[in-house]
Design an enzyme around this catalytic site. Structure first.
Site, mmCIF file in Angstrom:
data_model
loop_
_atom_site.group_PDB
_atom_site.id
_atom_site.type_symbol
_atom_site.label_atom_id
_atom_site.label_comp_id
_atom_site.label_asym_id
_atom_site.label_seq_id
_atom_site.Cartn_x
_atom_site.Cartn_y
_atom_site.Cartn_z
ATOM 1 C CG ASP A 111 -10.482 -0.513 -22.087
ATOM 2 O OD1 ASP A 111 -10.675 0.096 -23.159
ATOM 3 O OD2 ASP A 111 -11.390 -0.697 -21.246
ATOM 4 C CB ALA A 112 -5.300 2.001 -25.328
ATOM 5 C CE LYS A 113 -13.275 2.723 -23.592
ATOM 6 N NZ LYS A 113 -12.516 2.043 -22.510
ATOM 7 N NE ARG A 114 -3.519 5.588 -26.804
ATOM 8 C CZ ARG A 114 -3.715 5.737 -25.502
ATOM 9 N NH1 ARG A 114 -4.945 5.845 -25.019
ATOM 10 N NH2 ARG A 114 -2.679 5.779 -24.666
ATOM 11 C CB THR A 141 -10.396 -0.938 -26.722
ATOM 12 O OG1 THR A 141 -9.627 -0.066 -25.880
ATOM 13 C CG2 THR A 141 -10.774 -2.193 -25.951
#
Length: 305
Positions: A111-114, A141
């Site tokens: 869950d890094a939301k890059r 993510t």
């Protein structure tokens, strides 16, 4: 390549010996139930577990949750932001967690939301999806708010390596409405969903019925379990995406398993519900954590299958 230019979609040659992420996730959901256990080492949880706020406390926390979830959940989802405050030592723990999950044949979602552009996005893709990277997870993510096509390096690398992506679409935080709901029936969130559907069609061949779990595409979406009637109000048909739907908000954030079919409708079978605090607060003992994992997985399977 100019920094603001995304590469065009190219041919996809999957990694030898690895099935596409969507197929692997569908099989795991069928076997263990549609639960993704969040590994969120909040400082308060470390305190509650009697662990020090240090890299060693972080390590003991993460590996304990992994032990409880392995063989009983479809996936785990380490929250990268909560490893970052420990610097290099925190990333070393995350690398160890991902490696041990691979050994346990437990799927991982970083869950890094890059989200970025050009060569910077390529670097993020290599870090989280590239062969040989110590941070490579089964999926990551991504944030599409520099334009969905800015994610092209990650989308293509995921396809080539048999990994997956979860693109933020309709999140449950109140602030998200100010961007994601703009346009009403032609909303920003709807355009993200349509782009993910096109990506899955590109990889599998367009047309046909919505995918069953065994045929899930590898480009998924993040859609909050607490979005209520937003999908209906915005006219979004998630079955057309034909990919997995990572749904945070189940458990401590208020969404109950029996409410999810009303939120997701015909796409309920695509839902991978994420729960962290409702499970993690049962620690630090593995048996109590495992009991919470099994209970949540059973509730979700009963509601969504």
């Amino acid at each position: 390549m100019p920094e603001d230019t995304a590469p065009a979609p190219g041919p996809v040659t999957p990694a030898p010996g690895r099935a596409p992420f969507g197929a692997r996730l569908g099989a795991a959901m069928d076997e263990h139930g549609p639960l993704c256990v969040g590994i969120d080492p909040h400082p308060g949880l470390l305190d509650a577990w009697g662990l020090p706020r240090s890299a060693e406390g972080l390590r003991r926390f993460a590996l304990t949750v992994l032990e409880a979830a392995a063989g009983h959940a479809a996936a785990i989802k380490p929250q990268v932001a909560l490893f970052e405050p420990y610097g290099a030592a925190g990333f070393a723990v995350l690398e160890e967690l991902l490696a041990q999950a691979r050994s346990a044949e437990l799927l991982t979602v970083a869950d890094a939301k890059r989200g970025d552009i050009g060569s910077t996005m390529e670097a993020y893709a290599d870090a989280w999806l590239g062969e040989g990277s110590p941070l490579a997870a089964d999926a990551v993510t991504l944030s599409p708010y520099l334009g969905f096509e800015s994610l092209r390096p990650a989308l293509d690398l995921a396809a080539r390596t048999g990994r997956g992506t979860f693109v933020l679409a309709l999140t449950s935080n109140p602030e998200g409405r100010s961007v994601q709901h703009v346009g009403g029936r032609e909303s920003v969130a709807g355009s993200v969903c349509a782009a993910a559907a096109a990506e899955n069609d590109r990889l599998r061949g367009s047309g046909g019925e919505p995918a069953a779990r065994a045929g899930l595409g590898s480009c998924g979406l993040v859609v909050g379990a607490t979005v209520g009637s937003a999908l209906t109000e915005l006219g979004i048909d998630l079955t057309a995406v034909r990919g997995p739907l990572l749904a945070p908000g189940y458990g401590a954030q208020g969404a109950r398993a029996e409410e999810l079919p009303a939120v997701f409708g015909a796409a309920a079978g695509q839902v991978l519900a994420a729960s962290s605090r409702a499970i993690l607060r049962r620690g630090p003992e593995v048996p109590a954590l495992r009991e919470a994992v099994l209970r949540s997985a059973g509730e979700l399977a009963a509601a969504l299958d």
